[in-house]
Design a protein around this motif. Structure first.
Motif, mmCIF file in Angstrom:
data_model
loop_
_atom_site.group_PDB
_atom_site.id
_atom_site.type_symbol
_atom_site.label_atom_id
_atom_site.label_comp_id
_atom_site.label_asym_id
_atom_site.label_seq_id
_atom_site.Cartn_x
_atom_site.Cartn_y
_atom_site.Cartn_z
ATOM 1 N N ASP A 1 -7.190 1.341 -7.468
ATOM 2 C CA ASP A 1 -6.247 2.219 -6.775
ATOM 3 C C ASP A 1 -5.436 1.454 -5.736
ATOM 4 O OD1 ASP A 1 -7.097 4.275 -8.317
ATOM 5 O OD2 ASP A 1 -8.147 5.370 -6.742
ATOM 6 N N ASP A 2 -6.059 0.485 -5.099
ATOM 7 C CA ASP A 2 -5.319 -0.310 -4.116
ATOM 8 C C ASP A 2 -4.178 -1.075 -4.779
ATOM 9 O OD1 ASP A 2 -6.914 0.598 -2.081
ATOM 10 O OD2 ASP A 2 -8.244 -1.161 -2.084
ATOM 11 N N ARG B 1 -1.330 1.437 -5.436
ATOM 12 C CA ARG B 1 -0.584 1.767 -4.216
ATOM 13 C C ARG B 1 0.278 0.589 -3.769
ATOM 14 N NH1 ARG B 1 -5.294 5.092 -3.105
ATOM 15 N NH2 ARG B 1 -6.463 3.249 -2.429
ATOM 16 N N GLU C 1 4.390 0.483 -3.202
ATOM 17 C CA GLU C 1 5.024 -0.013 -1.986
ATOM 18 C C GLU C 1 6.023 -1.122 -2.314
ATOM 19 O OE1 GLU C 1 4.950 0.851 1.108
ATOM 20 O OE2 GLU C 1 3.343 2.336 1.157
ATOM 21 N N GLY D 1 6.955 3.814 -1.348
ATOM 22 C CA GLY D 1 5.945 4.162 -0.355
ATOM 23 C C GLY D 1 6.200 5.503 0.294
ATOM 24 N N PHE E 1 5.537 8.322 -2.210
ATOM 25 C CA PHE E 1 4.106 8.484 -2.449
ATOM 26 C C PHE E 1 3.450 9.241 -1.306
ATOM 27 C CE2 PHE E 1 -0.267 6.790 -2.027
ATOM 28 C CZ PHE E 1 -0.783 7.280 -3.221
ATOM 29 N N GLY F 1 -2.015 12.420 -3.667
ATOM 30 C CA GLY F 1 -1.977 10.972 -3.825
ATOM 31 C C GLY F 1 -1.842 10.559 -5.276
ATOM 32 N N LEU F 2 -2.648 9.585 -5.693
ATOM 33 C CA LEU F 2 -2.594 9.096 -7.064
ATOM 34 C C LEU F 2 -3.019 10.151 -8.074
ATOM 35 C CD1 LEU F 2 -4.028 5.483 -6.571
ATOM 36 C CD2 LEU F 2 -1.667 6.115 -7.083
#
Length: 580
Positions: free
Chosen positions: A446-447, A450, A454, A459, A462, A468-469
Motif C-alpha cells: 500500500d505504501d 500511495r 503522490e 496526492g 487521494f 483511501g485505497l
C-alpha cells in the motif's frame, strides 16, 4: 503470435459441454433424476382417468372407489407439477453455473488476445460474442435444455406407457412418423448453416453500430456520416434477409408439424372404435390412449422448437469458443544481434491496407536511457510508430529490435516486461483504487501505491477519498474525471517499472500544469530508462534529449531540440506555429 476470432468446431462445442457437465456431474444427475420422476408422475394421471371411466362405464356402484380414483388423479397432477417445478429450478441453477464457467473462460481468452487482433477484428465483433452470443447460450442452458429434457423424457415414457396399455392402439402413432421425421430431417440439415449466416450478419451489424457510435465525432468531422449511415442500412437489410432465410425454412416445415398432431388422434379414434366394437379394447383403454396421444402433442412440439434454439445456441457457443489464442509457433530465420544495445529500427515500413503505406522507411537508433520525443502533424505516423516499437503491430518490412532481439519474436510476458505503451485512451475499472493501481504484475504494498499516486500528482485527489485505497471507483461508485484516469494510468507505469516506455500523447487530456507535474514525476522515475514520447505539447519535446520530426510517414528531422529550433526547419516551424 496471432489470434483469430473464428469458430470452434461442433465437436469442440460438444466437448466443452461434456467437460463442464462432468465438472458438475452430481448436480446434473440430480436434475436429470427430477425430470425423469416428473415425467413418470405425469403418466399416472391418464391411467387413473382411464380406470375411472371404466368404473363408471361398467356401472360400478361403489362411490367410495370412484371418489378414491378421483382423489388419486388430483394427487397425481399435484405431484407431477411439484416435481416438474423442482426439476426446472435445478436445471436453472445448473445452467447459471455452466454460464458462469463460459463467461469466465471467455474473459480469460479475451484478455489473452493481442491488442492488434482486437483492433483488426473490431471491438464490436468481440462485444457481440461476449453479449448476444452468450445470452443465446444462457437462454438455452436455463430454459432450452430443461424444456427439451422434460419433453424427451415425457415422449419416451408416454410411448412406452401406450405400448404397455394397448399395443394394438399404439400402432396409431406410426401414421405420424413420416410427417415428423422426414420434414424435420430436411430442416435440420439446412438450419445450422442458415443460422450461422444469420448470427454473423447480426454480429456484423452490432459491430458497425458500436463503431459508428464510438466514432461519431470523427465521421462528422470528415463528412462521412451519410456514407456510414448508408452502410449501416445495408448491413441491417442484409441481417433481415438472413433472418428471413431462417424463417422461410420454418414456414415450409411448420405445416408438417401441425399435421403430425392431428393424424395420430384421428387414427387412434378410428382404431379404438374398431377395437372396442370387436371386444379388443375397453372404453377406458381407448380413453387412456386418446389422452396419451393428445399429451404427446405439446412435448413433441416444444422439443422440436426448443431443439432449434439449442442449435442456435450451439452456433453461438462455437462463436464464443472461437475467441482463442493459437499456440505460439517457432520463429524461423530471425537473426539475433548479440551485443546490440538500445532500440533499432531499420528500413521499417508499415501499411494498414495494401498500397496505402503509413510508415515509409524509418531508420532510427535510440540508445539506452535516452528520451526521444516524436512530433509531427496529425496523420504523420507517430502513433503507428509507437505501436511498432511496443510490439503491438509487426512492420510490413524492415526490423524493430530491442537490445538485439526482434520485438515481434518476444512472447507477451517478456515483451510487456521490456516495453510498456501508454496511450491517450485510459480506462478506470470498476473496483477499488487499490485494484486499479495493482494491475501491473508483481506485489505492491500500500505504501508503494500511495507513493505512486503522490509521484504523478494525485496526492490531493487521494486525500479526498472516503476510504483511501479501498474506495470504490468506476461505474456506480466514485466518479473519476478523465484527467485523473490518465494520471492513474501514469501511476501504473511507475509501478510496472519497465525498461522502455512509449508514451503516446499520454498526458493530452491533462491541463498544462498537471501535464508538467506528471511528466516531471516520470522524469524522476524513468531516469536511466529509454523513453519514447509521442508529443502533443511541444514542451514535452523541449525536455527530451532528441526530437524526431515526422511528416508523411517519414522522419524528416532528428536531433537535440535546441539545435533543431535554431535550424529553421520543420521543428522550428512547429514551435513558431505553437507560439502564435
Amino acid at each position: 503470435m496471432t489470434a483469430v476470432l473464428g469458430y470452434a468446431t461442433p465437436r469442440e462445442a460438444w466437448a466443452w459441454a461434456r467437460g463442464v457437465l462432468r465438472a458438475h456431474r452430481s448436480r446434473a444427475a440430480a436434475t436429470a433424476g427430477c425430470f425423469l420422476a416428473a415425467a413418470a408422475a405425469g403418466l399416472v394421471g391418464p391411467q387413473l382417468l382411464g380406470a375411472l371411466v371404466d368404473e363408471v362405464a361398467t356401472g360400478g356402484r361403489s362411490t367410495a372407489r370412484i371418489d378414491l380414483l378421483a382423489a388419486a388423479f388430483l394427487a397425481a397432477l399435484v405431484v407431477a407439477a411439484v416435481l416438474r417445478r423442482s426439476a426446472r429450478w435445478r436445471a436453472g441453477v445448473l445452467g447459471e453455473e455452466l454460464l458462469a464457467a463460459n463467461r469466465t473462460q471467455l474473459v480469460d481468452r479475451a484478455l489473452a488476445l493481442p491488442l492488434a487482433t482486437v483492433e483488426s477484428v473490431g471491438t464490436g465483433a468481440l462485444l457481440s460474442r461476449a453479449t448476444t452470443d452468450l445470452d443465446r447460450v444462457d437462454s438455452a442452458l436455463r430454459q432450452g435444455v430443461p424444456e427439451v429434457l422434460t419433453a424427451v423424457v415425457t415422449v419416451v415414457l408416454t410411448v412406452a406407457a401406450m405400448v404397455v396399455t394397448s399395443p394394438l392402439l399404439a400402432l396409431a402413432l406410426l401414421v405420424a412418423v413420416p410427417t415428423v421425421v422426414l420434414p424435420t430431417r430436411w430442416l435440420w440439415r439446412r438450419l445450422p448453416a442458415a443460422m450461422l449466416r444469420m448470427l454473423d450478419a447480426w454480429a456484423g451489424l452490432a459491430s458497425r453500430a458500436h463503431e459508428s457510435t464510438a466514432g461519431a465525432r470523427t465521421l462528422d468531422a470528415h463528412g462521412l456520416v451519410e456514407r456510414r449511415v448508408a452502410g449501416d442500412d445495408d448491413a441491417l437489410v442484409a441481417s433481415i434477409d438472413r433472418e428471413r432465410d431462417v424463417r422461410a425454412l420454418h414456414v415450409r416445415w411448420t405445416p408438417w408439424l401441425e399435421l403430425s398432431h392431428v393424424l395420430p388422434v384421428a387414427a387412434t379414434l378410428v382404431l379404438g372404435a374398431w377395437a372396442y366394437g370387436a371386444g379388443l379394447a375397453s372404453l377406458g383403454e381407448v380413453t387412456t390412449m386418446v389422452l396419451y396421444v393428445q399429451a404427446l402433442a405439446l412435448p413433441l412440439d416444444e422439443s422440436l422448437w426448443w431443439v432449434e434454439d439449442l442449435m442456435v445456441a450451439v452456433v453461438a457457443l462455437r462463436r464464443v469458443l472461437g475467441v482463442r489464442v493459437p499456440e505460439p509457433s517457432a520463429v524461423v530465420g530471425v537473426a539475433r544481434h548479440d551485443g546490440e544495445r538500445g532500440l533499432h529500427l531499420e528500413a521499417v515500413r508499415f501499411a494498414y491496407r495494401e498500397h496505402r503505406p503509413v510508415l515509409r522507411g524509418i531508420d532510427l537508433h535510440v540508445p539506452p536511457g535516452e528520451r526521444l520525443a516524436v512530433v509531427g502533424g496529425s496523420g504523420a505516423g507517430k502513433s503507428t510508430l509507437a505501436r511498432l516499437v511496443a510490439g503491438i503491430s509487426a512492420p510490413t518490412s524492415g526490423a524493430v529490435r530491442l537490445d538485439g532481439r526482434e520485438v515481434t519474436t518476444l512472447d507477451d510476458d517478456t515483451l510487456r516486461g521490456e516495453v510498456l505503451l501508454l496511450t491517450q485512451e485510459h480506462h478506470v475499472f470498476t473496483g477499488s483504487v487499490r485494484d486499479n493501481l495493482a494491475l501491473p504484475a508483481g506485489d505492491h504494498a500500500d505504501d508503494d501505491l500511495r507513493a505512486a499516486l503522490e509521484l504523478v500528482g494525485l496526492g490531493d485527489w487521494f486525500a479526498t477519498l472516503p476510504d483511501g485505497l479501498a474506495t470504490a471507483v468506476g461505474s456506480g461508485a466514485v466518479s473519476v474525471p478523465a484527467p485523473v484516469a490518465q494520471q492513474l494510468a501514469l501511476a501504473r507505469v511507475v509501478l510496472a517499472d519497465p525498461g522502455t516506455v512509449v508514451l503516446d500523447e499520454a498526458t493530452s487530456l491533462l491541463d498544462t500544469a498537471a501535464a508538467r507535474r506528471a511528466e516531471g514525476a516520470l522524469d524522476r522515475v524513468l531516469a536511466g530508462r529509454t523513453v519514447i514520447a509521442i508529443a502533443h505539447r511541444l514542451h514535452t519535446a523541449a525536455a527530451a534529449d532528441r526530437v524526431a520530426v515526422m511528416e508523411d510517414g517519414m522522419i524528416v528531422e532528428l536531433g537535440p531540440p535546441g539545435v533543431l529550433r535554431d535550424a529553421d526547419g520543420p521543428y522550428a516551424r512547429l514551435v513558431a506555429a505553437a507560439s502564435d
